[in-house]
Motif scaffolding. Structure first.
Motif, mmCIF file in Angstrom:
data_model
loop_
_atom_site.group_PDB
_atom_site.id
_atom_site.type_symbol
_atom_site.label_atom_id
_atom_site.label_comp_id
_atom_site.label_asym_id
_atom_site.label_seq_id
_atom_site.Cartn_x
_atom_site.Cartn_y
_atom_site.Cartn_z
ATOM 1 N N LEU A 4 68.182 -72.260 -56.326
ATOM 2 C CA LEU A 4 67.741 -73.658 -56.779
ATOM 3 C C LEU A 4 66.996 -73.615 -58.137
ATOM 4 O O LEU A 4 67.211 -74.651 -58.917
ATOM 5 N N VAL A 5 66.385 -72.363 -58.310
ATOM 6 C CA VAL A 5 66.046 -72.436 -59.683
ATOM 7 C C VAL A 5 67.092 -72.301 -60.833
ATOM 8 O O VAL A 5 67.079 -73.061 -61.999
ATOM 9 N N ALA A 6 68.081 -71.644 -60.390
ATOM 10 C CA ALA A 6 69.140 -71.307 -61.303
ATOM 11 C C ALA A 6 69.960 -72.819 -61.889
ATOM 12 O O ALA A 6 70.300 -73.051 -62.748
ATOM 13 N N VAL A 7 70.081 -73.735 -60.582
ATOM 14 C CA VAL A 7 70.822 -74.839 -60.754
ATOM 15 C C VAL A 7 69.745 -75.855 -61.385
ATOM 16 O O VAL A 7 70.408 -76.524 -62.420
ATOM 17 N N GLY A 8 68.431 -75.933 -61.375
ATOM 18 C CA GLY A 8 67.562 -76.757 -61.880
ATOM 19 C C GLY A 8 67.498 -76.216 -63.535
ATOM 20 O O GLY A 8 67.271 -77.071 -64.482
ATOM 21 N N THR A 9 67.590 -74.893 -63.896
ATOM 22 C CA THR A 9 67.080 -74.714 -65.276
ATOM 23 C C THR A 9 68.441 -74.231 -65.942
ATOM 24 O O THR A 9 68.502 -74.235 -67.063
ATOM 25 N N GLY A 10 69.587 -73.895 -65.218
ATOM 26 C CA GLY A 10 70.839 -73.742 -65.865
ATOM 27 C C GLY A 10 71.040 -72.372 -66.252
ATOM 28 O O GLY A 10 71.747 -71.936 -66.971
ATOM 29 N N GLN A 11 69.888 -71.663 -66.124
ATOM 30 C CA GLN A 11 70.240 -70.259 -66.316
ATOM 31 C C GLN A 11 69.169 -69.120 -65.392
ATOM 32 O O GLN A 11 68.722 -69.670 -64.577
ATOM 33 N N ALA B 96 70.475 -86.752 -60.854
ATOM 34 C CA ALA B 96 70.520 -86.455 -59.445
ATOM 35 C C ALA B 96 70.789 -85.163 -59.378
ATOM 36 O O ALA B 96 71.739 -84.443 -60.350
ATOM 37 N N PHE B 97 70.697 -84.606 -58.248
ATOM 38 C CA PHE B 97 70.975 -83.022 -57.879
ATOM 39 C C PHE B 97 72.416 -83.048 -57.669
ATOM 40 O O PHE B 97 72.981 -83.830 -56.966
ATOM 41 N N PRO B 98 73.144 -82.188 -58.299
ATOM 42 C CA PRO B 98 74.696 -82.072 -58.132
ATOM 43 C C PRO B 98 74.941 -81.676 -56.698
ATOM 44 O O PRO B 98 74.715 -80.903 -56.304
ATOM 45 N N HIS B 99 76.082 -82.566 -56.559
ATOM 46 C CA HIS B 99 76.547 -82.436 -55.113
ATOM 47 C C HIS B 99 75.859 -82.107 -54.022
ATOM 48 O O HIS B 99 76.058 -81.327 -53.051
#
Length: 528
Positions: free
Chosen positions: A166-173, A380-383
């Protein structure tokens, strides 16, 4: 509020009635609840069921995990800790990785981070589902202990994966050294907080002038407090609840009296049953709304179902492969603890059984619903809708397909037929005989001949002497209250010490301890 209340009450009534029907049909009640929720959702005019993602973990997980920790046999967990640990951590990570790779390759727009997020959601098997299904078939206690222990710990490992993804999706890293430190703190901090607060709770029960209602109220509050404190310091609330629950479970006879234990058991059993039932109904009720979300994103229902079937197949295949790997490793490195079956050929069917027990349920639903609607930047949260739909398809398929066919797999495979395990009735008789002998020696050694002349004491001694020789379970007619209560406490100490012996089944010992609690309550009521 007044419009939704009748609907909630109707849900509780439906849960009870469907559980009765499931028992009559000899199928697991989660299967009927999910199907019923899906059918009911198409009735026009019903309120739309919406669950707040920020509260889903806090409302559902703490009591479910705490009840599981109190129910599981810690002795059996220690005995099978290697395979339990491998299934709860290594297999969960392998499953999440498999889902991440497949999703990234086959689902357009799915990154590895989103794949791990989905894998963390759907990787943990559901303890309630497997317990409800195996109730109608006979499996060895060792296999049951492995499944129970795994289901207790795999929730923590899968939710840790979920949080990092969840952190990786939100921050992109994804910074590996920070993730490693956070992972270590989540495990050690969660376990440490659980053990520390569990000890504090036990002392509070001991030292405060509590009665049964206040004890039960405390036990209902404690898992929420454990989870909340651990989450406030960014450690694992799941591990805090599990470790604290296991600690209190193993010492339940030192800080709860017989009244609190008996009444608390009934309260918790009903509470968890209703909570689980409502959640399984919500699984079906939520699906139509998720389908609308998919269509608004331009994803066809046929395509989304295909993704769900694909992920389900990956989950089953990954679990079967892991089960075979665990069996081969056990035969090579620890052959003495390898599964014992009536023939060698049937031994190789056990991984198929373990692979087919991966029904998903409450934890997967809670994790999926906990995905935020938007990212920190407001996008929006992806997918999100697709992840929710895939999760619901996985739950439905594993519950209905695996749940309905698992009893057939066990019976048709005959893998546990003539299993070399001591009959349960024989073990119970041996335990009762040892308990009677201990009780008679306790009464004979505690009082000399003069004290035996006291009213009722000689009759009590004669009663237990006759009971030692008899095979039936006669009731004492006129017990001496103080001596009798001391005797019951002595029986508890004897059974607690006996439970340290790996040869004795803890489930049978717990049954006998529960009967002792009932006997103590009977005496208390007679002398009120």
């Amino acid at each position: 509020m007044h419009s939704i209340l009748p609907f909630l009450l109707a849900m509780v009534v439906a849960v009870v009635l469907l559980e009765m029907l499931a028992t009559k049909l000899r199928i697991a009640y989660p299967i009927l609840l999910v199907v019923a929720g899906l059918l009911v959702s198409f009735i026009p005019g019903l309120p739309v069921v919406k669950v707040n993602p920020d509260l889903i973990f806090f409302i559902l997980l703490p009591p479910l995990l705490c009840e599981a920790a109190w129910s599981v046999s810690f002795k059996e967990m220690k005995k099978w800790w290697r395979i339990i640990s491998s299934f709860a951590f290594l297999v969960v990570f392998f499953t999440a990785l498999s889902v991440a790779v497949v999703a990234n390759y086959f689902i357009p727009g799915f990154t590895i981070a989103l794949g791990f997020l989905l894998g963390g959601i759907v990787s943990p098997p559901d303890a309630v589902s497997i317990g409800a299904i195996t109730k109608f078939v006979k499996i060895p206690k060792s296999t049951a202990a492995i499944l129970e222990g795994e289901s207790l710990l795999n929730d923590a490992s899968s939710l840790i994966i979920f949080r990092f993804a969840l952190v990786a999706v939100g921050t992109g890293q994804f910074i590996w050294h920070e993730a490693a430190f956070s992972f270590l703190w989540m495990i050690t901090g969660g376990i440490g907080i659980g053990l520390a607060l569990g000890w504090v709770f036990m002392q509070a029960h001991k030292r405060l002038p509590t009665d049964a209602p206040s004890d039960i109220a405390f036990t209902l509050i404690e898992p929420y407090f454990l989870y909340w404190v651990a989450e406030q310091v960014h450690s694992s609330g799941v591990l805090a609840v599990v470790s604290g629950g296991l600690l209190m479970s193993t010492h339940r006879f030192s800080f709860l009296n017989s009244t609190s234990r008996i009444k608390g058991y009934s309260v918790w059993e009903s509470f968890i049953f209703i909570l689980n039932g409502i959640v399984f109904l919500i699984i079906g009720l939520e699906l139509p709304e998720i389908v609308q979300g998919l269509r608004s994103k331009g994803i066809s229902l046929h395509t989304a179902i295909g993704y769900g079937v694909l992920v389900t197949a990956v989950l089953i295949l990954a679990r079967v492969i892991s089960s075979y790997a665990a069996l081969i490793a056990t035969l090579i490195f620890r052959p003495s603890v390898a599964p014992r079956v009536s023939s060698r050929n049937r031994r190789w069917l056990i991984p198929v059984f373990l692979g087919w027990t991966g029904m998903r349920g409450v934890v997967s639903l809670a994790a999926a619903l906990a995905i935020p609607v938007t990212l920190n930047n407001g996008m929006a949260f992806p997918h999100r809708d697709l992840i929710l739909f895939i999760t619901f398809v996985v739950i439905l398929l594993t519950l209905v397909v695996q749940g309905l066919t698992l009893p057939y797999v066990i019976k048709h495979g005959r893998m546990f037929e003539n299993f070399p395990e001591e009959p349960r009735e024989t073990a119970k008789q041996q335990l009762k005989h040892g308990l009677r002998q201990h009780t008679y020696q306790f009464l004979q050694g505690k009082y000399d001949q003069d004290q035996q002349e006291l009213a009722g004491t000689r009759n009590m001694l004669q009663h237990w002497e006759a009971k030692l020789k008899a095979s039936d379970d006669e009731r004492m007619s006129h017990p001496a209250r103080i001596i009798f209560l001391e005797m019951l406490e002595s029986q508890r100490r004897y059974l607690t010490e006996l439970n340290k012996d790996p040869a004795f089944d803890e489930a049978i010992i717990r049954e006998q301890l529960f009967l002792i609690d009932l006997e103590e309550e009977r005496i208390k009521m007679l002398y009120q």
